[in-house]
Every structure is written in C-alpha cells, then in structure tokens.
Write a protein that holds these residues in place. Structure first.
Motif, PDB file in Angstrom:
ATOM      1  N   LEU A 180      23.053 -24.091  -5.639  1.00  0.00           N
ATOM      2  CA  LEU A 180      23.957 -23.196  -4.287  1.00  0.00           C
ATOM      3  C   LEU A 180      22.984 -21.751  -3.302  1.00  0.00           C
ATOM      4  CD1 LEU A 180      26.576 -21.220  -5.340  1.00  0.00           C
ATOM      5  CD2 LEU A 180      27.037 -22.965  -3.440  1.00  0.00           C
ATOM      6  N   PRO A 181      21.646 -21.618  -4.252  1.00  0.00           N
ATOM      7  CA  PRO A 181      20.422 -20.901  -3.294  1.00  0.00           C
ATOM      8  C   PRO A 181      19.797 -22.142  -2.985  1.00  0.00           C
ATOM      9  CG  PRO A 181      20.799 -20.431  -5.662  1.00  0.00           C
ATOM     10  CD  PRO A 181      21.541 -20.870  -5.634  1.00  0.00           C
ATOM     11  N   TYR A 182      19.813 -23.096  -3.064  1.00  0.00           N
ATOM     12  CA  TYR A 182      18.914 -24.314  -2.579  1.00  0.00           C
ATOM     13  C   TYR A 182      19.562 -25.607  -2.001  1.00  0.00           C
ATOM     14  CZ  TYR A 182      15.742 -21.305  -5.566  1.00  0.00           C
ATOM     15  OH  TYR A 182      15.195 -20.535  -6.069  1.00  0.00           O
ATOM     16  N   MET A 183      20.551 -25.058  -1.571  1.00  0.00           N
ATOM     17  CA  MET A 183      21.512 -26.034  -1.291  1.00  0.00           C
ATOM     18  C   MET A 183      22.302 -26.268   0.858  1.00  0.00           C
ATOM     19  SD  MET A 183      26.043 -26.405  -1.743  1.00  0.00           S
ATOM     20  CE  MET A 183      25.680 -27.396  -3.862  1.00  0.00           C
ATOM     21  N   SER A 184      21.722 -27.066   1.515  1.00  0.00           N
ATOM     22  CA  SER A 184      21.882 -26.526   3.120  1.00  0.00           C
ATOM     23  C   SER A 184      23.244 -27.024   3.375  1.00  0.00           C
ATOM     24  CB  SER A 184      21.319 -28.593   3.308  1.00  0.00           C
ATOM     25  OG  SER A 184      22.199 -28.978   2.663  1.00  0.00           O
ATOM     26  N   PRO A 185      23.390 -25.923   4.336  1.00  0.00           N
ATOM     27  CA  PRO A 185      24.940 -25.727   5.256  1.00  0.00           C
ATOM     28  C   PRO A 185      25.635 -26.505   4.743  1.00  0.00           C
ATOM     29  CG  PRO A 185      23.293 -24.789   6.551  1.00  0.00           C
ATOM     30  CD  PRO A 185      21.977 -25.506   5.694  1.00  0.00           C
ATOM     31  N   GLU A 186      24.947 -27.990   5.443  1.00  0.00           N
ATOM     32  CA  GLU A 186      26.097 -29.271   5.353  1.00  0.00           C
ATOM     33  C   GLU A 186      25.893 -30.129   3.657  1.00  0.00           C
ATOM     34  OE1 GLU A 186      21.927 -30.868   5.399  1.00  0.00           O
ATOM     35  OE2 GLU A 186      23.095 -29.125   6.476  1.00  0.00           O
ATOM     36  N   GLN A 187      25.634 -29.424   2.909  1.00  0.00           N
ATOM     37  CA  GLN A 187      25.853 -29.741   1.691  1.00  0.00           C
ATOM     38  C   GLN A 187      27.336 -28.492   1.284  1.00  0.00           C
ATOM     39  OE1 GLN A 187      21.650 -30.010  -0.055  1.00  0.00           O
ATOM     40  NE2 GLN A 187      22.469 -31.193  -1.665  1.00  0.00           N
ATOM     41  N   GLY A 220      28.139 -13.811  -5.735  1.00  0.00           N
ATOM     42  CA  GLY A 220      28.851 -14.411  -5.826  1.00  0.00           C
ATOM     43  C   GLY A 220      28.237 -15.862  -5.137  1.00  0.00           C
ATOM     44  N   ASP A 221      29.168 -16.929  -5.839  1.00  0.00           N
ATOM     45  CA  ASP A 221      28.442 -18.255  -4.803  1.00  0.00           C
ATOM     46  C   ASP A 221      29.099 -18.307  -3.492  1.00  0.00           C
ATOM     47  OD1 ASP A 221      28.316 -19.159  -7.226  1.00  0.00           O
ATOM     48  OD2 ASP A 221      29.721 -20.288  -8.069  1.00  0.00           O
ATOM     49  N   ALA A 222      30.750 -17.248  -3.044  1.00  0.00           N
ATOM     50  CA  ALA A 222      30.927 -17.563  -1.980  1.00  0.00           C
ATOM     51  C   ALA A 222      29.589 -16.974  -0.745  1.00  0.00           C
ATOM     52  CB  ALA A 222      32.696 -16.884  -1.890  1.00  0.00           C
ATOM     53  N   GLU A 223      29.619 -16.049  -1.279  1.00  0.00           N
ATOM     54  CA  GLU A 223      28.593 -14.612  -0.137  1.00  0.00           C
ATOM     55  C   GLU A 223      27.390 -15.724  -0.567  1.00  0.00           C
ATOM     56  OE1 GLU A 223      25.711 -10.758  -1.044  1.00  0.00           O
ATOM     57  OE2 GLU A 223      27.347 -11.291  -2.232  1.00  0.00           O
ATOM     58  N   ILE A 224      26.604 -16.398  -1.373  1.00  0.00           N
ATOM     59  CA  ILE A 224      25.202 -17.328  -1.189  1.00  0.00           C
ATOM     60  C   ILE A 224      25.900 -18.870  -0.293  1.00  0.00           C
ATOM     61  CG2 ILE A 224      24.014 -18.918  -1.971  1.00  0.00           C
ATOM     62  CD1 ILE A 224      24.280 -17.049  -4.477  1.00  0.00           C
ATOM     63  N   LEU A 225      26.996 -19.084  -0.251  1.00  0.00           N
ATOM     64  CA  LEU A 225      27.431 -20.317   0.300  1.00  0.00           C
ATOM     65  C   LEU A 225      27.742 -19.713   2.531  1.00  0.00           C
ATOM     66  CD1 LEU A 225      30.035 -22.217  -1.495  1.00  0.00           C
ATOM     67  CD2 LEU A 225      27.882 -22.916  -0.598  1.00  0.00           C
ATOM     68  N   TYR A 226      27.803 -18.436   2.139  1.00  0.00           N
ATOM     69  CA  TYR A 226      28.305 -17.654   3.679  1.00  0.00           C
ATOM     70  C   TYR A 226      26.976 -17.249   3.767  1.00  0.00           C
ATOM     71  CZ  TYR A 226      30.112 -14.572   6.954  1.00  0.00           C
ATOM     72  OH  TYR A 226      30.174 -14.568   8.662  1.00  0.00           O
ATOM     73  N   ARG A 227      25.381 -16.903   3.688  1.00  0.00           N
ATOM     74  CA  ARG A 227      24.530 -16.443   4.000  1.00  0.00           C
ATOM     75  C   ARG A 227      23.852 -18.411   4.018  1.00  0.00           C
ATOM     76  NH1 ARG A 227      22.442 -11.962   2.504  1.00  0.00           N
ATOM     77  NH2 ARG A 227      23.814 -10.150   1.621  1.00  0.00           N
ATOM     78  N   VAL A 228      24.424 -19.015   3.574  1.00  0.00           N
ATOM     79  CA  VAL A 228      23.434 -20.033   4.090  1.00  0.00           C
ATOM     80  C   VAL A 228      23.761 -20.624   4.703  1.00  0.00           C
ATOM     81  CG1 VAL A 228      22.633 -22.314   3.092  1.00  0.00           C
ATOM     82  CG2 VAL A 228      22.295 -20.693   1.171  1.00  0.00           C
ATOM     83  N   ALA A 229      24.496 -20.529   4.967  1.00  0.00           N
ATOM     84  CA  ALA A 229      25.801 -21.183   6.846  1.00  0.00           C
ATOM     85  C   ALA A 229      25.367 -20.435   7.908  1.00  0.00           C
ATOM     86  CB  ALA A 229      27.050 -21.641   6.133  1.00  0.00           C
ATOM     87  N   HIS A 230      25.638 -18.634   7.764  1.00  0.00           N
ATOM     88  CA  HIS A 230      25.291 -18.427   9.251  1.00  0.00           C
ATOM     89  C   HIS A 230      24.024 -16.972   9.078  1.00  0.00           C
ATOM     90  CE1 HIS A 230      29.421 -19.790   9.547  1.00  0.00           C
ATOM     91  NE2 HIS A 230      29.963 -18.931   7.815  1.00  0.00           N
ATOM     92  N   HIS A 231      23.809 -17.317   8.035  1.00  0.00           N
ATOM     93  CA  HIS A 231      22.931 -15.669   8.665  1.00  0.00           C
ATOM     94  C   HIS A 231      20.861 -16.496   8.184  1.00  0.00           C
ATOM     95  CE1 HIS A 231      24.447 -12.101   6.014  1.00  0.00           C
ATOM     96  NE2 HIS A 231      25.417 -12.791   6.801  1.00  0.00           N
ATOM     97  N   VAL A 232      20.470 -15.848   8.969  1.00  0.00           N
ATOM     98  CA  VAL A 232      19.014 -15.696   8.445  1.00  0.00           C
ATOM     99  C   VAL A 232      18.084 -15.634   8.409  1.00  0.00           C
ATOM    100  CG1 VAL A 232      16.469 -14.732  10.181  1.00  0.00           C
ATOM    101  CG2 VAL A 232      18.702 -15.015  11.043  1.00  0.00           C
TER     102      VAL A 232
END
Length: 397
Positions: A180-187, A220-232
């Motif tokens: 998760l912490p190293y996963m791209s938004p598209e992944q 959590g996982d959901a927070e990390i995924l959201y940050r990867v997709a939307h945060h700077v």
C-alpha cells in the motif's frame, strides 16, 4: 538471518527442491517462502518457493512459467539475476542470485535516513534496475524498501521474478498486487498497471530512504489508499536536488511520469545513460564507508577556499619553523601542525601531514576531519570526491 530450516521443512524429501538443497529460511511473503539454498556445485542461491495452494492451480502454473522465463531475460544491472525456474511436483520455484546484504528498510530503521551521495547512489541504482527490468518487458509491481538489498557493490532490486509481463495485464483488471504505501493510484484502483507504476514506487522508495517514511503516511489501508489517490505527497526533509524528480515520479497521472530511463538520464545529468554505465558509476564508489556520488558533476566549492587558506597558513608556519629551528622532531605519523575551523556550523580540524621539497617543487600533504555532531556532505562542500585527505603541489617560491 542465521538459523535452521523452518518447521515446514523437516523430512528428507522436503529438503531438496529441484536441483537445490535447502539450507535455511530467509523470509516469506504473499506468494511464497524464500530459502538460502545451494546446487550440486555448491553455488548459493535464493530459492523462492511458491505457496502450494497457488502452484496447484494449472492457470497459475502456466502463467508462472511464462512470467518467470521473462524475468530470466532481465539484464543484471543492479538486480538479483534470475538463474533458474522450475516445477518439482507441487512445488514451483525461482532461483535467483543470492545477495549478501541487509534490505533498505532494515538499514533505515537501524541507522536513520540516508543523505548526500549515499542517497543519490541509491536513487541511481534503483532507477538502473527498473530500466533493465522494463527493457525485458517486465513490470515489477511491488517495488518497496524490503525488495532492495544493499550489497557490498551497491543496491540490488529483487523479487521481480513473479512480476507480470506488461503485455499480459489486459485480463488483470481488478487484481491488486503491491504494498500500500508504495502502490500507485492506478494500482489502488485495480486498473491496468504499466511500468509507470514502478516509477511511482521509485519516488516512494527514495522518499522513504531520505526521510524514514513513505510520502503518503497514514493509519489504516483505506486512509493510505485515499492519500495516494488524492493528497499531495509529503516530501519535507527530502534532498532538494532529488525533490523535483521525485515529484514528477509521484504524479497522479501515469502518463505524466518519466520513464525509468528518463529518471536515470536526469539523475546523472546526461542526455541518455546506459544501464551498464550507471551500474559502474554506482558500484565503483559503493563500499563500507557508503557509496560515492552517483556522477561526477560540478558542485559548489564553498568550503574549499577557507580550508585551503587555513592549510596554507599552517604550511607557512611549518616552513618558517623549519628554516629557523631546523627539522622539528615528531613521532612517526604525527601531524606537523593543526587548526580547528567552523564552516556552515560544522566543526572541522585541518592538519598538515608533510611538507617536502622535490627539486623546484614543494609538496604539501594535508587532511580534514569532521569533529562536530553535524553531518556533512563532502561532495557539496568541496565540489569533488571524498576530500578528507589530499595533496597540493606548487612551484617553489
């Protein structure tokens, strides 16, 4: 990671897989268990054995053969080479070059973030590995600190043997592979994954190496995924020389990210650099004291003038004493003179080691030592390689 075989390897028939004798367990992951093993000639390998529930599926076995064979085509530039792949009953295995060294996460946790030329060499080495992997038509899909080993000759990327070929990903929509912490938004969205995902992971890895945390920290996982997709990305503390390139690598749009080859070219300040040349630059300077700078580019020399001024003053003092008192007695190896300096908040001690005359030439040997608590980057300070010891030759006045 010393120890014995894990409890699941007990019977004599389980101690040999294919042509390899298992020595001890190195670790495990979502796809299988990794062992240190050796072949009949005594050559050590890292043997990754796929989990039996996966290897039992015919669909997996067919894909495994195809993808593992593709991994064998990856050039050995900053990677752990894939040496062999095979099936032994219900055991599917990949044998790779054994790299004797800790992984990046273990080093950062134990010693703290990397800085200066060491960080630059890591960034170049990982980009070189990705360039070689992508050139073979393979996408790593799970680049992370634990998949980067710091060998005596430089960083080595591992665990791309189960990566999927770029042209076979069409039917994989909805399948999420990665950390998760190293996963791209598209992944994270389960979309088609290309080499651009590995470039995004490169940006995450370099940020972790420089700051001790990934660029999208969360709970959590959901927070990390959201940050990867939307945060700077959070890049405070990252070396300013690397930051612009890391920002490009972490672009939300994969089409706007540089390729691995472009990463390499821009890191080394050249129009195009071969993976072989980049590997040589990293390996030549990577040793127990840390890697040398990734490329010999001009750097500011803001420390060189005051240091040389102090050394020159010391040398003049030594020369005057030698003329008036004769050659001073001193223990073997002792300095002729020394002086403390402070430059940019860093305490230094400079020494004149010897001052000799050769015909019409005077040769001065000197050294510089960091006596303070602050870290320093000798490359930036002096505009040259590691300059803790040197010599200056000048015409005799």
């Amino acid at each position: 990671m010393n120890g014995h075989l894990s409890p699941d390897v007990t019977g004599a028939q389980r101690r040999v897989i294919g042509p390899y004798m298992l020595d001890r367990r190195l670790g495990s992951g979502g796809m299988g268990i990794v062992y240190l093993a050796h072949d009949g000639a005594g050559r050590q390998v890292a043997l990754k054995v796929m989990r039996p529930e996966l290897a039992a599926r015919e669909e997996f076995r067919q894909r495994f053969r195809k993808e593992a064979e593709a991994a064998r085509k990856v050039a050995r530039f900053c990677t752990a080479a894939v040496l062999d792949v095979g099936l032994d009953g219900d055991q599917a295995f990949i044998a790779t070059e054994y790299i004797d060294g800790p992984d990046l996460s273990a080093v950062v946790e134990a010693q703290g973030p990397m800085t200066g030329s060491t960080l630059e060499a890591l960034a170049v080495g990982v980009a070189t590995a990705l360039s070689a992997i992508h050139e073979a038509g393979v996408v790593h899909r799970d680049l992370k600190p634990s998949n980067i080993l710091l060998a005596p000759v430089g960083p080595r990327v591992i665990d791309f043997g189960i990566a999927q070929l770029a042209d076979t990903l069409g039917g994989d929509t909805g399948v999420v592979i990665g950390t998760l912490p190293y996963m791209s938004p598209e992944q994270g969205r389960g979309e088609r994954v290309t080499t651009a995902a590995d470039v995004f992971a490169w940006g995450c890895v370099v940020t972790y190496a420089a700051t001790g945390r990934p660029p999208f920290p969360g709970g959590g996982d959901a927070e990390i995924l959201y940050r990867v997709a939307h945060h700077v990305p959070r890049l405070d503390g990252l070396d300013e020389r690397l930051r612009p390139l890391v920002e490009q690598a972490l672009d939300k749009d994969p089409a706007r990210r540089p390729t691995a080859q472009q990463l390499l070219d821009r890191l080394l300040g050249r129009e195009r650099v071969t993976a072989e040349a980049a590997t040589r630059l990293v390996s030549d300077g990577w040793g127990l004291a840390g890697p040398a700078p990734a490329a010999p580019q001009p750097r500011p020399r803001r420390w060189l003038v005051p240091v040389l001024a102090a050394i020159t003053a010391l040398a003049v003092s030594v020369a005057v004493l030698a003329l008036t008192l004769g050659r001073p007695d001193r223990p073997d190896g002792a300095a002729l003179a020394g002086r403390d300096l402070q430059i940019d908040g860093v305490k230094l001690h400079v020494k004149v080691l010897s001052l000799t005359r050769k015909g019409r030439t005077v040769v001065l040997q000197w050294s510089v030592r960091n006596d303070g608590a602050s870290e320093w980057d000798q490359w930036t300070a002096f505009g040259t390689g590691p300059l803790t010891r040197g010599s200056t030759t000048a015409p005799r006045a």
